[in-house]
Write an enzyme that holds these catalytic residues in place. Sequence first.
Site, PDB file in Angstrom:
ATOM      1  N   GLY A  40       0.828  -1.195   0.000  1.00 36.04           N
ATOM      2  CA  GLY A  40       0.000   0.000   0.000  1.00 36.04           C
ATOM      3  C   GLY A  40       0.864   1.248   0.000  1.00 36.04           C
ATOM      4  O   GLY A  40       1.882   1.313   0.689  1.00 36.04           O
ATOM      5  N   ALA A  44      -0.789   6.131   4.588  1.00 30.71           N
ATOM      6  CA  ALA A  44      -0.160   5.271   5.586  1.00 30.71           C
ATOM      7  C   ALA A  44       1.067   4.583   4.989  1.00 30.71           C
ATOM      8  O   ALA A  44       2.178   4.698   5.518  1.00 30.71           O
ATOM      9  CB  ALA A  44      -1.166   4.248   6.111  1.00 30.71           C
ATOM     10  N   SER A 284     -18.074  16.366  -0.011  1.00 29.26           N
ATOM     11  CA  SER A 284     -17.374  16.502   1.276  1.00 29.26           C
ATOM     12  C   SER A 284     -18.257  17.016   2.403  1.00 29.26           C
ATOM     13  O   SER A 284     -19.107  17.881   2.232  1.00 29.26           O
ATOM     14  CB  SER A 284     -16.208  17.461   1.110  1.00 29.26           C
ATOM     15  OG  SER A 284     -15.698  17.808   2.372  1.00 29.26           O
ATOM     16  N   ARG A 330     -21.202  12.058  11.605  1.00 28.68           N
ATOM     17  CA  ARG A 330     -21.726  11.400  10.414  1.00 28.68           C
ATOM     18  C   ARG A 330     -22.787  10.357  10.698  1.00 28.68           C
ATOM     19  O   ARG A 330     -23.778  10.268   9.984  1.00 28.68           O
ATOM     20  CB  ARG A 330     -20.575  10.728   9.679  1.00 28.68           C
ATOM     21  CG  ARG A 330     -19.634  11.756   9.139  1.00 28.68           C
ATOM     22  CD  ARG A 330     -18.440  11.145   8.502  1.00 28.68           C
ATOM     23  NE  ARG A 330     -17.658  12.233   7.920  1.00 28.68           N
ATOM     24  CZ  ARG A 330     -16.489  12.067   7.335  1.00 28.68           C
ATOM     25  NH1 ARG A 330     -15.949  10.871   7.253  1.00 28.68           N
ATOM     26  NH2 ARG A 330     -15.854  13.091   6.825  1.00 28.68           N
ATOM     27  N   GLU A 425      -6.241   3.030   7.432  1.00 22.57           N
ATOM     28  CA  GLU A 425      -7.634   2.569   7.510  1.00 22.57           C
ATOM     29  C   GLU A 425      -7.705   1.051   7.710  1.00 22.57           C
ATOM     30  O   GLU A 425      -8.698   0.522   8.206  1.00 22.57           O
ATOM     31  CB  GLU A 425      -8.386   2.994   6.238  1.00 22.57           C
ATOM     32  CG  GLU A 425      -9.884   2.739   6.326  1.00 22.57           C
ATOM     33  CD  GLU A 425     -10.679   3.328   5.163  1.00 22.57           C
ATOM     34  OE1 GLU A 425     -10.161   4.223   4.461  1.00 22.57           O
ATOM     35  OE2 GLU A 425     -11.831   2.875   4.976  1.00 22.57           O
TER      36      GLU A 425
HETATM   37  C1  LIG Z   1     -14.136  10.110  -1.309  1.00 23.64           C
HETATM   38  C2  LIG Z   1     -13.413  10.102  -0.004  1.00 23.64           C
HETATM   39  C3  LIG Z   1     -13.200  11.293   0.684  1.00 23.64           C
HETATM   40  C4  LIG Z   1     -12.539  11.307   1.904  1.00 23.64           C
HETATM   41  N1  LIG Z   1     -12.330  12.504   2.537  1.00 23.64           N
HETATM   42  C5  LIG Z   1     -11.631  12.511   3.704  1.00 23.64           C
HETATM   43  C6  LIG Z   1     -11.323  13.742   4.351  1.00 23.64           C
HETATM   44  O1  LIG Z   1     -11.682  14.825   3.888  1.00 23.64           O
HETATM   45  N2  LIG Z   1     -10.626  13.705   5.502  1.00 23.64           N
HETATM   46  C7  LIG Z   1     -10.184  12.530   6.044  1.00 23.64           C
HETATM   47  O2  LIG Z   1      -9.518  12.561   7.065  1.00 23.64           O
HETATM   48  N3  LIG Z   1     -10.446  11.356   5.439  1.00 23.64           N
HETATM   49  C8  LIG Z   1     -11.158  11.313   4.291  1.00 23.64           C
HETATM   50  N4  LIG Z   1     -11.424  10.109   3.685  1.00 23.64           N
HETATM   51  C9  LIG Z   1     -10.858   8.884   4.245  1.00 23.64           C
HETATM   52  C10 LIG Z   1      -9.391   8.752   3.900  1.00 23.64           C
HETATM   53  O3  LIG Z   1      -9.150   9.266   2.626  1.00 23.64           O
HETATM   54  C11 LIG Z   1      -8.911   7.306   3.921  1.00 23.64           C
HETATM   55  O4  LIG Z   1      -9.359   6.652   5.051  1.00 23.64           O
HETATM   56  C12 LIG Z   1      -7.394   7.264   3.932  1.00 23.64           C
HETATM   57  O5  LIG Z   1      -6.869   8.074   2.923  1.00 23.64           O
HETATM   58  C13 LIG Z   1      -6.887   5.843   3.788  1.00 23.64           C
HETATM   59  O6  LIG Z   1      -5.488   5.865   3.629  1.00 23.64           O
HETATM   60  P1  LIG Z   1      -4.681   4.530   3.632  1.00 23.64           P
HETATM   61  O7  LIG Z   1      -3.259   4.909   3.401  1.00 23.64           O
HETATM   62  O8  LIG Z   1      -4.993   3.742   4.841  1.00 23.64           O
HETATM   63  O9  LIG Z   1      -5.233   3.684   2.398  1.00 23.64           O
HETATM   64  P2  LIG Z   1      -5.359   4.025   0.827  1.00 23.64           P
HETATM   65  O10 LIG Z   1      -5.004   5.407   0.495  1.00 23.64           O
HETATM   66  O11 LIG Z   1      -6.680   3.512   0.395  1.00 23.64           O
HETATM   67  O12 LIG Z   1      -4.233   3.143   0.173  1.00 23.64           O
HETATM   68  C14 LIG Z   1      -4.342   1.766   0.023  1.00 23.64           C
HETATM   69  C15 LIG Z   1      -3.126   1.271  -0.708  1.00 23.64           C
HETATM   70  O13 LIG Z   1      -3.099  -0.144  -0.640  1.00 23.64           O
HETATM   71  C16 LIG Z   1      -2.865  -0.697  -1.912  1.00 23.64           C
HETATM   72  N5  LIG Z   1      -3.491  -2.015  -1.929  1.00 23.64           N
HETATM   73  C17 LIG Z   1      -4.740  -2.369  -1.502  1.00 23.64           C
HETATM   74  N6  LIG Z   1      -4.917  -3.683  -1.627  1.00 23.64           N
HETATM   75  C18 LIG Z   1      -3.768  -4.188  -2.142  1.00 23.64           C
HETATM   76  C19 LIG Z   1      -3.339  -5.481  -2.499  1.00 23.64           C
HETATM   77  N7  LIG Z   1      -4.101  -6.565  -2.310  1.00 23.64           N
HETATM   78  N8  LIG Z   1      -2.095  -5.608  -3.018  1.00 23.64           N
HETATM   79  C20 LIG Z   1      -1.284  -4.540  -3.209  1.00 23.64           C
HETATM   80  N9  LIG Z   1      -1.651  -3.303  -2.861  1.00 23.64           N
HETATM   81  C21 LIG Z   1      -2.864  -3.123  -2.335  1.00 23.64           C
HETATM   82  C22 LIG Z   1      -3.435   0.294  -2.885  1.00 23.64           C
HETATM   83  O14 LIG Z   1      -2.801   0.145  -4.130  1.00 23.64           O
HETATM   84  C23 LIG Z   1      -3.082   1.606  -2.202  1.00 23.64           C
HETATM   85  O15 LIG Z   1      -1.766   1.967  -2.543  1.00 23.64           O
HETATM   86  C24 LIG Z   1     -12.098  10.093   2.462  1.00 23.64           C
HETATM   87  C25 LIG Z   1     -12.311   8.893   1.792  1.00 23.64           C
HETATM   88  C26 LIG Z   1     -12.976   8.889   0.576  1.00 23.64           C
HETATM   89  C27 LIG Z   1     -13.224   7.579  -0.092  1.00 23.64           C
END
Ligand SMILES: Cc1cc2nc3c(=O)[nH]c(=O)nc-3n(C[C@H](O)[C@H](O)[C@H](O)COP(=O)(O)OP(=O)(O)OC[C@H]3O[C@@H](n4cnc5c(N)ncnc54)[C@H](O)[C@@H]3O)c2cc1C
Lengths: 637, 255
Positions: A40, A44, A284, A330, A425
Amino acid sequence: MKLEAKIPSGPLADKWTEYKAHTALVSPANKRKHTILIVGTGLAGGGAAAALGELGYKVKAFCYQDSARRAHSIAAQGGINAAKNYQNDGDTVFRLFYDTIKGGDFRAREANTYRLAEISNEIIDQCVAQGVPFGREYSGYLANRTFGGAQVSRTFYARGETGQQLLLGAYNSLNAQVNAGNVDVFERTEMLDLIVIDGVARGIVVRDMVSGEVSSHFGDAVLLCTGGYSNVFFLSTSAKGCNGSALWRAYKRGAAFANPSFTQIHPTAIPQSGDFQSKLTLMSESLRNDGRVWVPKKAGDDRPPNQIPEDERDYYLERIYPSFGNMVPRDVASRNAKNVCDEGRGIGPTKRGVYLDFAVAIERLGVDVIKDRYGNLFEMYEMINDEDPYETPMMIYPAPHYTMGGLWVDYDLMSTIPGLFVLGEANFSDHGANRLGASALMQGLADGFFVIPNTLGQYIAKGKHPEVDPNCDEVRKVEQDAKDFNQKLLDIKGSKTVDYFHRAMGMIMLDKCGMARSKEGLNEAIEKIGKLKEEFWADVKVPGTGESLNQELEKAGRVADYFDLAILMCLDAREREESCGGHFREEHKTEEGEARRDDENFCHVTVWEHMGEDQAPQAHKEELEFEYVELTQRSYK
Amino acid sequence: MKLTLEIWRQKDANDKGHFETYELDNVSSHMSFLEMLDVLNQELIEKGEEPVAFDHDCREAICGTCGFVINGVAHGHMKRNTVCQLHMRTFKDGDHLVLEPWRAKAFPMVRDLIVDRSAFERIQRAGGYISARTGSAPDANSILIPKEQAEAALDFAECIGCGACVASCPNGAAMLFVGARIAHLGFLPQGQPERAERAKAMVAAMEQEGFGACTNYTSCEATCPKGVSIVGIAKMNKDYFNAKLFGGGNLGGKE
Ligand SMILES: Cc1cc2nc3c(=O)[nH]c(=O)nc-3n(C[C@H](O)[C@H](O)[C@H](O)COP(=O)(O)OP(=O)(O)OC[C@H]3O[C@@H](n4cnc5c(N)ncnc54)[C@H](O)[C@@H]3O)c2cc1C
Ligand code: FES
């Protein structure tokens, strides 16, 4: 199964500082000898890869998109919280912590949430240094907006594209480390399984999504940063590729799953418009700063919004929750939208919608100010709905958006498999039963840039980490399992498409395990999903082969896992005989229809252990102890 | 409505590739373009044919994953749009649409409408960043940035890296993409120390990838889904020539 949260002793405000002061370190010369696998590249994973690369670890990062910059963090719109108190409106680290714990309906760990609030300020500093162009005042100082569940203005933003800008900041830092030779990125590479040797996470099996080649990578720790699993509902605000498969396959190898049913249904998304719909688009939460939510007072009122006079409108959030008004959290906003629609007062072609009206704000502030704040969101709305929100109120309806549940982790962010860490997440740790807006970006960056660089050392320093023999039986077996799994899907050659099954499952989940749940409904869902799963494994049609780019095969693998995850979510929701945050059990509500918690019996995290393919999973508990906050009935009235 | 779709099919980089024609009935005006292709693919799978491969993820015009050429125009006929946010109500019953992948020397074919944009990765890695070690940042408000300047940086930072600029340039140039990153960081005080090095490194990487030269067609700006301005190209050229003439270090000068 032993669940040791490993929360440091001492006063809440000192825990993290004390932890850092006493944790074991790895010497700079030795870090180079340790390979860390990061699945990922969102906030994060991208953050972790950059920060660990800076420290000198050898990092390999993986993502399924064709660029690390396309992780779904890119889509976050509204903003990111921090306790800077730049507005002088009384914010402190404790207040951010308290709002987050209360917002989560007292189902998160105090120590983790406090640490998150504490780190929030460093995050903003770091992002600005990376070149994130946050919104500013004319004076050149940083600007803030208000988000739900808070009475202070602590949210930093970049128009409606905060996630994009933050992710580009993290991505740039990641690229600097790639250039420095510390990080290798593997794009279009999907993790299929986790390699556990002698009870310790030692590698991953991946599939090259272009050539179809299945291979293994080894390291001394594996970090899952794979985001949320809202796509279990089929329609959600997630990107199409977002999946729960990395988590699910780790779960099957022994990583416990915490609170799987805790999902967030976001109140302001564009309503569904037809059966072909492939995803839902978020509007948003920041829009609720200036938008007022209403429906007609009369059921079945079909007049266009501008012909409904003021006194025939019900601004129900302002009416029911006078002190927070449109800015309630929410879960509360979503549930109320559902309620008014259930009463027959919903609007739009499907009657599953409510208005979000900017008329008063436009009159008060002028079109230019509104455009400056939300211009791109208004544009996006108009593009999708062919209606101008400067003229007519937006139509919105709740949509699956975020999963608070995830793999269980301790204070170090390590799962129940030693050496397997879970960030962002994908873990369960900071948001309890409901996440406040603008706190997921904060958590992703906190986990990646600031927590893991301090907690990983302990594990690396204390363990032995012998080299993995790539030809040993354990590795061979996991690789073979992964290949067999895909082959089995290809060999079914049934009659229905993957999407058909995914859609059908999503509808059951939304109906029975969405904004309102009941024992009866959950039982029904478990049975129906079980049947659908059987039908899937007998009749799904996956064209093509495994030896080339095959998007249907990718989807099929994800949906296969979603069936099992969906059932676990229903089990978890059924087990929790209380209402809290986004988990609303019809059987447990107050006379006013609000969620009724049961602190006596459910002040815990439910942690599920996989017991084998055809066995029922076992539920364990991590009791939550609250020393610094008093558990109150959450009230936003 | 009813559509005729002429779509580029190519199994992999070694295959020659050809156009295939499909008739699609019952297209709803509420659909997005990609949802229309979803429907086509469901039909193809049910008929036992291979679905059309196309890149996509967020479907919200922000991740930059999607993109192909529709009737000769990158991302289709609507301005400031991506194919995932292009809506079928902007088409007519009976339309004949030709769908092709991005065609550029620096973007090798992968399959059907998918190309390999990893050249962009290599350019960004060469120097498209600010080296800010985690933990070393001063308080965020210690760096004051006038609002207009922050907004100007953001105008360029909005680039989604989709590659439409390259696909629509007769020379296959990547100047808009590279210029956007250089301008984004160049507008900010934090971006000054590495400004010269950044321009030199990114331009060198760009040239190595086989992108063409800019001869001011400006078709990149016209098709950019985020409306990124060609002013970025001018900024890039200026930074690059100053860096070449005066060496590294701070280029100075207020923007
Ligand atoms: C439309 C939208 C608006 C949002 N707005 C806000 C906001 O305004 N403020 C806020 O705080 N939060 C917001 N959120 C929530 C927030 O964006 C996410 O919770 C957060 O960005 C998740 O980050 P992450 O690094 O955990 O995962 P992600 O950014 O989802 O990254 C996941 C990574 O894992 C990789 N991956 C997944 N499965 C596999 C696999 N099997 N093999 C290899 N790679 C894999 C993907 O390629 C990606 O690189 C929003 C979410 C959405 C959907
Ligand atoms: S799919 Fe993300 S921009 Fe189109």
